[in-house]
Motif scaffolding. Structure first.
Motif, short mmCIF file in Angstrom:
data_model
loop_
_atom_site.label_atom_id
_atom_site.label_comp_id
_atom_site.label_asym_id
_atom_site.label_seq_id
_atom_site.Cartn_x
_atom_site.Cartn_y
_atom_site.Cartn_z
N THR A 11 47.71 32.29 45.51
CA THR A 11 47.84 33.69 45.11
C THR A 11 48.51 33.81 43.75
O THR A 11 48.08 34.58 42.88
N ASP A 14 46.07 32.83 41.10
CA ASP A 14 45.09 33.90 40.89
C ASP A 14 45.67 34.99 39.99
O ASP A 14 45.00 35.48 39.08
N TRP A 15 46.91 35.40 40.27
CA TRP A 15 47.54 36.45 39.47
C TRP A 15 47.78 35.97 38.05
O TRP A 15 47.64 36.73 37.09
N LYS A 18 44.56 36.29 36.25
CA LYS A 18 44.27 37.70 35.94
C LYS A 18 45.10 38.17 34.75
O LYS A 18 44.59 38.85 33.85
N ALA A 19 46.39 37.82 34.77
CA ALA A 19 47.29 38.26 33.70
C ALA A 19 46.85 37.68 32.36
O ALA A 19 46.84 38.38 31.33
N VAL A 195 52.64 45.34 45.26
CA VAL A 195 52.80 44.00 44.70
C VAL A 195 54.06 43.96 43.85
O VAL A 195 54.52 44.99 43.33
N ASP A 225 41.07 47.46 30.92
CA ASP A 225 40.56 47.38 32.29
C ASP A 225 41.06 48.57 33.10
O ASP A 225 41.88 48.45 34.00
N HIS A 228 40.82 48.71 37.08
CA HIS A 228 41.75 47.94 37.91
C HIS A 228 43.17 48.16 37.39
O HIS A 228 43.83 47.22 36.92
N ASP A 231 46.14 46.05 38.87
CA ASP A 231 46.19 44.69 38.31
C ASP A 231 46.73 44.71 36.89
O ASP A 231 47.52 43.85 36.50
N SER A 235 50.30 43.00 35.84
CA SER A 235 50.16 41.90 34.88
C SER A 235 50.98 42.15 33.64
O SER A 235 51.63 41.24 33.11
N SER A 281 52.44 39.63 46.85
CA SER A 281 52.20 40.83 47.64
C SER A 281 53.48 41.18 48.40
O SER A 281 54.12 40.32 48.98
#
Length: 283
Positions: A11, A14-15, A18-19, A195, A225, A228, A231, A235, A281
């Motif tokens: 996780t 993944d973040w 994304k960041a 989050v 973005d 989203h 996110d 981020s 999370s």
């Protein structure tokens, strides 16, 4: 237990990805971010945006709103040094951004300090900000706007960010905005999902306008973005915190941290983002 640890690591990775993707998009697209903000924060906000790769415009004249705001990719409204002469421009820019479908961020600085500030913020919330970002006391005060017992009277937070989770969720539900709360753990919610970003250093709180500046950074991230926004907000908070952590390694105090924070944000690369971003999370 090993499975849980592996999931947590995945996780986090993944973040981090994304960041980095969002920061890379800001650098590539250089979104034009209009800031209607306060005199105390203009310099650091503009330099934060420039260091991240965005293009800041510190423009607050109501006469320029009809021509300029449609050209901006996003808008940041910060009420830090609010005055009656500035409020119409804030409302006009927010209304126009909403009408045109452009993302905008509201920073309700010291919203509980006066009825004037509270009324102004409630009017601005009616224009559907994409993100509302404040400290815990500000978010609690705004969420409980109808109550008469709010105790937050200044810019500094007297609550921990985690104390504001339920207030943030309620505000997100009633406003339709993503709500971000800055603190030792930064939290972001859409009213259901929560989050947290676990980055940053305590000394950042001793530098004027770091909160205002991260609101500006969020505004740049949602510009690239807007679909989203949760996110993008978490981020941006994490990236700003990472820059603070790296800057702290070279700093001797608040003044040099301010300088090194900007330098670190400018110099962030993919490896640093992936290895330092800590987002989890909380719901």
């Amino acid at each position: 237990m090993e499975s849980t640890a592996s999931q947590a690591a995945a996780t986090t990775t993944d973040w981090g990805e994304k960041a980095w993707k969002l920061l890379a998009s800001v650098r590539r697209e250089s979104p034009l971010v209009q800031c209607i903000t306060n005199y105390v924060s203009m310099d650091l906000m503009a330099n934060t945006l420039l260091a991240a790769g965005a293009s800041p415009a510190m423009l607050h004249s109501i006469d320029e709103i009809p021509d300029f705001t449609p050209c901006a990719h996003s808008l940041c409204v910060n009420i830090g040094t609010l005055s009656p002469s500035w409020l119409p421009a804030m409302k006009a820019a927010a209304a126009l951004s909403s009408k045109l479908g452009k993302p905008w961020v509201l920073d309700p600085v010291a919203v509980g300090a006066s009825s004037f500030r509270m009324k102004a913020c409630l009017e601005l919330v009616d224009f559907k900000p994409t993100v509302i970002r404040g400290n815990a006391s500000e978010i609690i005060a705004l969420s409980r706007a109808s109550a008469s017992t709010d105790s937050a009277k200044g810019v500094d937070s007297i609550h921990d960010s985690l104390d504001a989770i339920e207030a943030a969720k309620l505000l997100a539900q009633t406003s339709g905005s993503i709500v971000a709360v800055s603190g030792a753990t930064d939290i972001v919610t859409d009213g259901k999902q929560v989050v947290g970003a676990h980055n940053g250093v305590a000394m950042m709180q001793t530098i004027t306008a770091t909160g205002c500046s991260v609101s500006a950074l969020i505004t740049a991230f949602v510009a690239v973005d807007k679909l989203h926004a949760l996110d993008a907000a978490i981020s941006a908070l994490s990236i700003f915190g990472v820059a603070g952590e790296l800057g702290m390694k070279m700093a001797k105090g608040p003044a040099s941290l301010r300088m090194h924070l900007i330098d670190s944000l400018y110099g962030l690369d993919e490896a640093a983002v992936l290895s330092h971003v800590k987002i989890t999370s909380l719901s």
